[in-house]
Design a protein around this motif. Structure first.
Motif, PDB file in Angstrom:
ATOM      1  N   SER A  20       0.819  -1.210   0.000  1.00 23.36           N
ATOM      2  CA  SER A  20       0.000   0.000   0.000  1.00 23.36           C
ATOM      3  C   SER A  20       0.855   1.263   0.000  1.00 23.36           C
ATOM      4  CB  SER A  20      -0.907  -0.004   1.237  1.00 23.36           C
ATOM      5  OG  SER A  20      -1.610   1.198   1.348  1.00 23.36           O
ATOM      6  N   PHE A  21       0.469   2.232  -0.846  1.00 24.07           N
ATOM      7  CA  PHE A  21       1.168   3.516  -0.863  1.00 24.07           C
ATOM      8  C   PHE A  21       0.390   4.600  -0.131  1.00 24.07           C
ATOM      9  CE2 PHE A  21      -1.308   3.671  -4.827  1.00 24.07           C
ATOM     10  CZ  PHE A  21      -1.873   4.939  -4.766  1.00 24.07           C
ATOM     11  N   ASP A  22      -0.850   4.297   0.271  1.00 23.65           N
ATOM     12  CA  ASP A  22      -1.659   5.266   1.013  1.00 23.65           C
ATOM     13  C   ASP A  22      -2.806   4.518   1.666  1.00 23.65           C
ATOM     14  OD1 ASP A  22      -2.522   7.699   2.020  1.00 23.65           O
ATOM     15  OD2 ASP A  22      -3.509   8.345   0.176  1.00 23.65           O
ATOM     16  N   LYS A  23      -3.316   5.084   2.767  1.00 21.87           N
ATOM     17  CA  LYS A  23      -4.511   4.528   3.394  1.00 21.87           C
ATOM     18  C   LYS A  23      -5.275   5.657   4.050  1.00 21.87           C
ATOM     19  CE  LYS A  23      -2.760   3.162   7.919  1.00 21.87           C
ATOM     20  NZ  LYS A  23      -2.596   2.066   8.867  1.00 21.87           N
ATOM     21  N   LYS A  24      -6.583   5.431   4.198  1.00 22.33           N
ATOM     22  CA  LYS A  24      -7.429   6.421   4.858  1.00 22.33           C
ATOM     23  C   LYS A  24      -8.559   5.718   5.592  1.00 22.33           C
ATOM     24  CE  LYS A  24      -8.124   7.836   0.600  1.00 22.33           C
ATOM     25  NZ  LYS A  24      -8.290   8.573  -0.546  1.00 22.33           N
ATOM     26  N   HIS A  25      -8.997   6.361   6.662  1.00 23.02           N
ATOM     27  CA  HIS A  25     -10.139   5.852   7.420  1.00 23.02           C
ATOM     28  C   HIS A  25     -11.399   6.445   6.809  1.00 23.02           C
ATOM     29  CE1 HIS A  25     -13.155   5.790  10.664  1.00 23.02           C
ATOM     30  NE2 HIS A  25     -12.662   4.570  10.827  1.00 23.02           N
ATOM     31  N   ILE A  26     -12.378   5.598   6.570  1.00 20.85           N
ATOM     32  CA  ILE A  26     -13.629   6.030   5.940  1.00 20.85           C
ATOM     33  C   ILE A  26     -14.801   5.687   6.846  1.00 20.85           C
ATOM     34  CG2 ILE A  26     -15.206   5.625   4.005  1.00 20.85           C
ATOM     35  CD1 ILE A  26     -12.727   5.153   2.255  1.00 20.85           C
ATOM     36  N   LYS A  27     -15.703   6.641   6.944  1.00 24.12           N
ATOM     37  CA  LYS A  27     -16.965   6.469   7.658  1.00 24.12           C
ATOM     38  C   LYS A  27     -18.041   6.870   6.661  1.00 24.12           C
ATOM     39  CE  LYS A  27     -18.902   8.084  12.022  1.00 24.12           C
ATOM     40  NZ  LYS A  27     -18.630   8.939  13.174  1.00 24.12           N
ATOM     41  N   GLN A  28     -19.008   5.990   6.422  1.00 26.09           N
ATOM     42  CA  GLN A  28     -20.033   6.334   5.438  1.00 26.09           C
ATOM     43  C   GLN A  28     -21.386   5.786   5.831  1.00 26.09           C
ATOM     44  OE1 GLN A  28     -18.196   4.548   1.947  1.00 26.09           O
ATOM     45  NE2 GLN A  28     -19.744   2.958   1.896  1.00 26.09           N
ATOM     46  N   GLY A  29     -22.393   6.525   5.399  1.00 29.03           N
ATOM     47  CA  GLY A  29     -23.771   6.129   5.655  1.00 29.03           C
ATOM     48  C   GLY A  29     -24.619   6.420   4.438  1.00 29.03           C
ATOM     49  N   TYR A  30     -25.838   5.924   4.473  1.00 27.54           N
ATOM     50  CA  TYR A  30     -26.737   6.054   3.335  1.00 27.54           C
ATOM     51  C   TYR A  30     -27.995   6.815   3.722  1.00 27.54           C
ATOM     52  CZ  TYR A  30     -23.600   3.057   0.919  1.00 27.54           C
ATOM     53  OH  TYR A  30     -22.465   2.580   0.327  1.00 27.54           O
ATOM     54  N   LEU A  31     -28.255   7.907   2.992  1.00 28.53           N
ATOM     55  CA  LEU A  31     -29.515   8.627   3.141  1.00 28.53           C
ATOM     56  C   LEU A  31     -30.612   7.872   2.406  1.00 28.53           C
ATOM     57  CD1 LEU A  31     -28.237  12.274   2.586  1.00 28.53           C
ATOM     58  CD2 LEU A  31     -29.067  11.282   4.732  1.00 28.53           C
ATOM     59  N   ASN A  32     -30.212   7.129   1.363  1.00 21.63           N
ATOM     60  CA  ASN A  32     -31.142   6.315   0.585  1.00 21.63           C
ATOM     61  C   ASN A  32     -30.365   5.114   0.069  1.00 21.63           C
ATOM     62  OD1 ASN A  32     -32.774   5.120  -1.345  1.00 21.63           O
ATOM     63  ND2 ASN A  32     -33.459   7.045  -2.227  1.00 21.63           N
ATOM     64  N   SER A  33     -30.861   3.913   0.322  1.00 28.29           N
ATOM     65  CA  SER A  33     -30.179   2.711  -0.162  1.00 28.29           C
ATOM     66  C   SER A  33     -31.116   1.868  -1.021  1.00 28.29           C
ATOM     67  CB  SER A  33     -29.648   1.892   1.015  1.00 28.29           C
ATOM     68  OG  SER A  33     -30.707   1.488   1.861  1.00 28.29           O
TER      69      SER A  33
END
Length: 157
Positions: A20-33
């Motif tokens: 890996s050359f980069d990493k990030k923490h992601i938090k995501q949610g759905y207003l519509n799924s």
């Protein structure tokens, strides 16, 4: 129209982390799924986005995608309005040949799930497959983030 073309794979080992050359923490949610369209809110480290995705084509490789960067404070407020089960994951970026794989290692209710995606310029475009890739799950709806927010990986039988 913006069309996203991608393929998705399970990952059989964590060897990708050393590449890996980069990493990030992601938090995501759905207003519509809804299966015909999703509206996603994502915070990735210090940046945030609202994304609208359409229904995938028959084989699951292509679909409409529109994305706009928004302020992190707006995204955090919108996450409070999202459907239950916010997804948290660490995304690793790995260069393989001329492509970049995005490998998501999920946390929380999706702990143990590791999925790699590659974006392509056409459905027929070839790419180099690293040895840590496993089964292809492109088009398998249960691996869509909008679906694992409803039915988390740890609850699968």
């Amino acid at each position: 129209m913006n069309i996203e073309i991608e393929r998705k794979f399970l990952v059989k080992s964590l060897d990708f982390k050393t590449e890996s050359f980069d990493k990030k923490h992601i938090k995501q949610g759905y207003l519509n799924s809804d299966k015909n369209r999703t509206v996603r809110i994502r915070v990735a480290d210090t940046r945030a986005f609202i994304t609208i995705k359409g229904k995938s084509n028959k084989n699951g490789t292509s679909r409409f995608e529109w994305e706009k960067e928004i302020h992190v404070s707006e995204a955090e407020a919108l996450l409070l309005l999202c459907e239950p089960n916010i997804i948290e994951k660490t995304r690793f970026l790995i260069q393989v040949g001329k492509h970049v794989f995005e490998v998501d290692e999920f946390a929380g209710n999706n702990q143990g799930l590791v999925v790699a995606e590659i974006e392509l310029s056409s459905e027929e475009e070839g790419f180099e497959k690293p040895n840590w890739l496993s089964k292809e799950v492109t088009g398998d709806l249960k691996y869509y983030n909008s679906n694992i927010s409803k039915l988390p990986f740890t609850s699968w039988k």
